[in-house]
Design an enzyme around this catalytic site. Structure first.
Site, PDB file in Angstrom:
ATOM      1  N   GLY B 291       0.790  -1.221   0.000  1.00 54.54           N
ATOM      2  CA  GLY B 291       0.000   0.000   0.000  1.00 54.54           C
ATOM      3  C   GLY B 291       0.824   1.274   0.000  1.00 54.54           C
ATOM      4  O   GLY B 291       1.904   1.336  -0.592  1.00 54.54           O
ATOM      5  N   SER B 292       0.342   2.256   0.740  1.00 52.73           N
ATOM      6  CA  SER B 292       0.838   3.627   0.610  1.00 52.73           C
ATOM      7  C   SER B 292       2.315   3.786   0.933  1.00 52.73           C
ATOM      8  O   SER B 292       2.924   4.784   0.516  1.00 52.73           O
ATOM      9  CB  SER B 292       0.028   4.545   1.520  1.00 52.73           C
ATOM     10  OG  SER B 292      -1.339   4.383   1.228  1.00 52.73           O
ATOM     11  N   THR B 293       2.898   2.869   1.697  1.00 51.95           N
ATOM     12  CA  THR B 293       4.331   2.997   1.944  1.00 51.95           C
ATOM     13  C   THR B 293       5.102   3.018   0.622  1.00 51.95           C
ATOM     14  O   THR B 293       6.214   3.512   0.554  1.00 51.95           O
ATOM     15  CB  THR B 293       4.856   1.843   2.822  1.00 51.95           C
ATOM     16  OG1 THR B 293       4.163   0.661   2.468  1.00 51.95           O
ATOM     17  CG2 THR B 293       4.635   2.147   4.289  1.00 51.95           C
ATOM     18  N   PHE B 294       4.472   2.468  -0.428  1.00 52.55           N
ATOM     19  CA  PHE B 294       5.125   2.422  -1.728  1.00 52.55           C
ATOM     20  C   PHE B 294       5.191   3.776  -2.418  1.00 52.55           C
ATOM     21  O   PHE B 294       5.973   3.980  -3.333  1.00 52.55           O
ATOM     22  CB  PHE B 294       4.381   1.424  -2.634  1.00 52.55           C
ATOM     23  CG  PHE B 294       5.190   0.206  -2.934  1.00 52.55           C
ATOM     24  CD1 PHE B 294       5.457  -0.709  -1.930  1.00 52.55           C
ATOM     25  CD2 PHE B 294       5.703  -0.016  -4.199  1.00 52.55           C
ATOM     26  CE1 PHE B 294       6.211  -1.823  -2.196  1.00 52.55           C
ATOM     27  CE2 PHE B 294       6.472  -1.136  -4.468  1.00 52.55           C
ATOM     28  CZ  PHE B 294       6.729  -2.044  -3.465  1.00 52.55           C
ATOM     29  N   LYS B 295       4.314   4.714  -1.991  1.00 46.83           N
ATOM     30  CA  LYS B 295       4.256   6.014  -2.682  1.00 46.83           C
ATOM     31  C   LYS B 295       5.598   6.724  -2.631  1.00 46.83           C
ATOM     32  O   LYS B 295       5.947   7.482  -3.539  1.00 46.83           O
ATOM     33  CB  LYS B 295       3.170   6.885  -2.043  1.00 46.83           C
ATOM     34  CG  LYS B 295       1.775   6.401  -2.409  1.00 46.83           C
ATOM     35  CD  LYS B 295       0.693   7.131  -1.645  1.00 46.83           C
ATOM     36  CE  LYS B 295      -0.663   6.539  -1.997  1.00 46.83           C
ATOM     37  NZ  LYS B 295      -1.641   6.728  -0.922  1.00 46.83           N
TER      38      LYS B 295
END
Lengths: 403, 579
Positions: B291-295
């Site tokens: 999820g958002s940790t990838f942004k």
């Protein structure tokens, strides 16, 4: 004069001639003390002392093995029991050693008959261990007739054979052979092949000394071997033990434990109470007590013990050698051979030189019947050697007298 | 008085006449002399045999045959020399039921009192099995073994066997692994370094891991507390040195006791039915959409490739993005144009997706590949997941957009931690390691991002903690930076509605980064402590706070209340976010 004084000859001493404990002491004890063979007595006492030490070492191993889930046997239980048996056995030995030859014969004949009867009764009222019914339960005591049968039968055989020497027409050898056969039948039925073999060999030795021809001895030996072979094929209990011994690869594992004891003990032993292998021994307090000694006291102590037995046997046989009376000659030889053979067999079983026999080490092994019977035998031996007419028997003494 | 011999065939002449009696006596004496001589011979035989046994053969090699099933094996230490695994000599209690000499009933009772882990009935069944060989117990301590020896049952053998001891029980269980009864490593370090640990020469030197038991313990404890509080299915956690790639902690929950690897914590034996996955190393073998940790990676790629020249560049997040019948929404929708820092702190999927479109599929793949996300982690352990992602043929616009915010690509938490290390350490990718690396042994690494990109990412990560979804992770003085992530759980290739994997990737101190802390909770159910929320910011961030608070002092990171990253100019409007 010293030699002459050892003779038990009432006529030599006027009544009240000696003070207490002097050679002139003619009290019952005084006579006994001055006529007993002290070398034999000391050897026997030394063996008993060694036995107490050995049982003390073996007791924890046996006690822990026999303790149940719900009860715990005291570590020194067998030591206390052994001390009790010694306390009972010593009077038996000393009392027997005071018997006259005539009473000794009476005791032996009565004892042989009682033991024979008991042997016949064992299968019906007896108890047993390891697949064999061997003893009769008396209050506080397991009476094993075969143990008491041995010394009584030896004396009785000596008496019968000596009669034959006196009068060749008497069928005494046949009588004693018949008694032996009956005993063997009972023992093999138990089954107790070890005792059977021991009693047979002792009887054969006595018969040999009494003049049995060598061809017949040979024939009997062959018969014995055939008997053992027959026992092997008919008695599972016996066959299993022989298999173990011969194949080696089979179930050798109890005896391996015994051998480990000697290996662990080395020359000097691990020290009293330091033994570890002993806890793995079967029957540490009886059949395998020699192994316990081997571990805790080492090779030297074992050799000394074997030396004590050797000294006892040789001393007794040498005394017999000097003996002119055929009965005393045969009886002394028989008892000495019994002690010697039994000790040899036990030690050899421990050392895996013979198949397991279920035989105790005389004076050393714990056990009521065996110790009391050995005490009885030792008392008989002492009584027999005590009455030695030295002057007749000893070639060098004869020479001294002649001079 | 003389009788005629010969009337009795058994008896040779036994004369009674005086002269003949003398003959008989001398014959008897001769025979007796022969018998007397036999006894010294027998005694000599006994003596020779005694010498053979006691002197020549000597002490038996051991108290029993050694079962050399498990050979000696090298010790395993943590980075400070604390024992994690060592080999000691225990006893195996074996019995040969066919050779028992004592009553099995009595023996079983007595053995049961010595071996509490086995019942009397089990032991009795073994004793009466009639088999030729049975193990009564393994890994028996010397005291118990002595008591069993003293039972004196000759059919019971005590065999020495090398046994593996894990003195910290379940701590780092999956990372350490365990061995089978033959001494072969089955999972973890025990498997990965099996050859070295068993090597007769190399095993003399203990294997020193990068793990730090203090860090491991703190993380393990905090995550276990969180799993209990959230009634979660499990958790994973990694602490990594950003500059060396060393893994200082690797936690996977539920865990197990490698000293009794065949049993669950409650003592029941594992079966396929009740396997709780405790031997599964979620950190390396678990594949998750994070999820958002990838942004952070998408933004860094945009910066690196020149797509972003100015962080104040704005992206349209006024309405959900419709692509190929698929709608991309924001969880914290602002419904306006957002600057890059705003996209990051509000965790805008729409903004990130638009940015990824500008980066393009090729460069996105290129950078994901450089970060190591498209292949199993370059790591020593054998339990590694193979990242799942669409094939090139299927990696279209939609895939580019979803992958930019961490959907459609599964990686392990270890991948994530290493990616964050690359992000903040100046841009260098280094393969992570479970072994301690001396400063000289740290590989130079391959540059993925420029120092400038890395510095910008550090500011952005700090901003998430000061002004965004990660505020609860902040620890005063330690300058924590990080990013939250929440993704729906995949099981059997399908999303499971209502079950999330929430995670947080943190860095501290963010101005001069030393450690990455990644924590992941599998399916948190919400609790009073999180007001029923199940989001990363509410569930994981507080745990990150506690973990950093605990591990920073032993790691030698000093709090400094006067230093921080310069966040000036990132949020001109002074934006704020609440969950």
């Amino acid at each position: 004069m010293g030699l002459a004084a050892r003779r038990l000859d009432k006529r030599s001493y006027p009544a009240g001639a000696g003070a207490a404990f002097s050679r002139g002491d003619r009290s019952r004890f005084g006579r006994w003390f001055w006529t007993i063979d002290k070398t034999l007595l000391l050897l026997i006492l030394a063996l008993i002392a060694a036995g107490i030490t050995a049982v003390a070492a073996a007791s924890p191993a046996a006690a822990r093995r026999l303790s149940g889930g719900n009860f715990r046997m005291d570590d020194l239980y067998f030591l206390y029991r052994q001390l009790m048996w010694v306390a009972l056995g010593l009077p038996v030995m000393l009392g027997t050693s005071m018997l006259s030859i005539r009473n000794l014969k009476r005791l032996a004949v009565v004892g042989t008959l009682i033991c024979l009867l008991s042997l016949i009764l064992v299968p019906f009222i007896g108890g047993g261990a390891n697949g064999a019914a061997r003893w009769i339960q008396l209050p506080g005591f397991q009476f094993q007739p075969s143990e008491f049968f041995k010394p009584c039968f030896i004396i009785a055989t000596a008496w019968l054979l000596s009669l034959k020497l006196e009068d060749g027409s008497l069928p005494t050898m046949q009588i004693s052979a018949a008694v032996l056969a009956m005993a063997l039948i009972c023992l093999i039925a138990q089954p107790d092949v070890g005792q059977s073999a021991l009693i047979s060999v002792v009887w054969l030795s006595q018969a040999t000394l009494a003049g049995l021809s060598l061809t017949i001895i040979g024939a009997l030996a062959v018969t014995g071997v055939i008997g053992l072979v027959a026992a092997y094929f008919t008695l599972d209990h016996f066959a299993a033990r022989i298999d173990k011994f011969i194949t080696g690869s089979g179930d050798t594992f109890q005896i391996d434990k015994a051998l480990d004891c000697f290996r662990a003990g080395g020359l000097m032993g691990t020290g009293p109470g330091e033994g570890r292998m002993k806890f793995r021994l079967p029957e540490a307090q009886t059949d395998y007590i020699f192994s316990v000694l081997g571990e805790e006291f080492g090779l030297i102590a074992c050799a000394l013990l074997a030396g004590l037995f050797l000294a006892l046997v040789v001393r007794a046989l040498l005394l017999a050698m000097e003996e002119d009376d055929p009965f005393i000659f045969l009886a002394t030889s028989g008892l000495a051979i019994q002690f010697g053979l039994q000790a040899t067999i036990n030690m050899m079983v421990n050392l895996a030189l013979l198949p397991s026999k279920g035989m105790t080490l005389p004076f050393i092994s714990h056990g009521g019947s065996s110790f009391l019977a050995i005490s009885l035998g030792a008392g008989m031996l002492l009584a027999l050697t005590r009455c030695n007419p030295f002057l007749k028997g000893r070639p060098w003494a004869k020479g001294a007298l002649a001079a | 008085m003389a009788t005629i011999p010969g009337n009795d065939p058994l008896i040779r002449a036994i004369p009674a006449a005086a002269g003949e009696r003398v003959t008989a006596r001398s014959q008897a004496r001769q025979r007796l002399a022969f018998i007397i001589m036999l006894f010294p011979v027998l005694a000599l035989v006994i003596l020779v045999r005694l010498i053979d046994l006691a002197v020549v053969q000597g002490i038996p090699k051991s108290s029993g045959p050694t079962i050399s099933a498990a050979p000696p094996r090298g010790d395993i230490l943590d980075r400070n020399g604390v024992e994690l695994a060592r080999t000691f000599e225990a006893y195996a209690i074996t019995v040969m039921p066919r050779r028992l000499t004592s009553d099995p009933e009595v023996l079983a009772t007595r053995l049961a009192t010595i071996l509490p882990e086995r019942t009397r009935e089990e032991i009795l069944a073994d004793l009466t099995s009639g088999k030729s060989f049975r193990y009564l117990a393994r890994r028996v301590l010397p005291g118990q073994a002595r008591r069993i020896n003293e039972l004196g049952e000759p059919a019971i053998e005590l065999a020495r066997e090398a046994e593996r001891l894990y003195p910290n029980y379940a701590l780092a269980a999956q990372a350490l692994g365990y061995t089978d009864d033959k001494g072969h490593g089955l999972i973890g370090v025990e498997k990965a370094f099996d050859a070295d640990l068993a090597d007769p020469v190399k095993r003399a030197t203990p294997l020193m891991l990068s793990l730090d038991v203090r860090v491991q313990q703190a993380m393990s404890h905090e995550l276990a507390a969180l799993v209990a509080d959230q009634n979660a299915k499990g958790a994973a956690g990694v602490v990594m040195d950003v500059n060396s790639g060393e893994v200082l902690a690797m936690v996977s929950l539920p865990d197990f006791n490698p000293n009794v690897p065949g049993k669950r914590a409650d003592g029941t034996v594992y079966t396929t039915a009740n396997d709780d996955g405790s031997r599964f190393n979620r950190v390396t073998l678990g594949g998750y959409e994070l999820g958002s940790t990838f942004k952070a990676f998408t933004i860094a790629t945009a910066l690196e490739t020149g797509v972003l020249t100015n962080l104040q560049k704005q992206y349209d997040a006024t309405r959900p993005l419709e692509v190929a019948g698929f709608r991309i929404r924001d969880d914290h929708a602002k419904n306006r144009w957002l600057t890059v820092p705003e996209i990051f702190i509000y965790s805008s999927n729409i903004g990130t997706a638009r940015m990824a479109l500008e980066v393009g599929r090729e460069r996105q793949r290129e950078y994901l590949d450089k970060l190591g996300f498209l292949k199993p982690a370059e790591f020593e352990l054998k339990e590694k997941t193979k990242p799942q992602f669409p094939p090139l043929s299927n990696w279209g616009q939609l895939a580019t957009m979803t992958i930019s915010y961490g959907h459609g690509l599964t990686v392990s938490p270890l991948h994530l931690a290493n990616g964050y290390a690359t992000l903040v350490n100046g841009g260098f990718y280094r393969p992570p390691t479970i072994l301690k690396r001396d400063a000289a042994a740290v590989p130079a690494g391959t540059r993925v991002f420029s120092e400038k990109t890395s510095a910008e990412m550090r500011r952005l990560l700090r901003l998430v903690v000061t002004n965004g979804t990660g505020r609860k992770a902040d620890v005063p003085g330690y300058r924590v930076g990080g990013k939250t992530g929440t993704a729906e759980k995949i099981e059997g290739g399908r999303y499971v509605r209502g079950q999330n994997v929430v995670n947080f990737a943190a860095v501290f101190p963010v101005d001069a980064p030393r450690y990455v802390v990644v924590a992941m909770i599998d399916d948190p159910r919400g609790s009073k402590a999180t007001y029923g929320f199940r989001t990363a910011g509410m569930v994981v961030a507080p745990a990150i706070h506690r973990i950093i608070e605990r591990i920073a002092p032993p790691l030698g990171v000093l709090p400094d209340y006067n230093r921080d990253v310069n966040l000036a100019g990132l949020l001109p409007g002074g934006a704020d976010v609440k969950e």
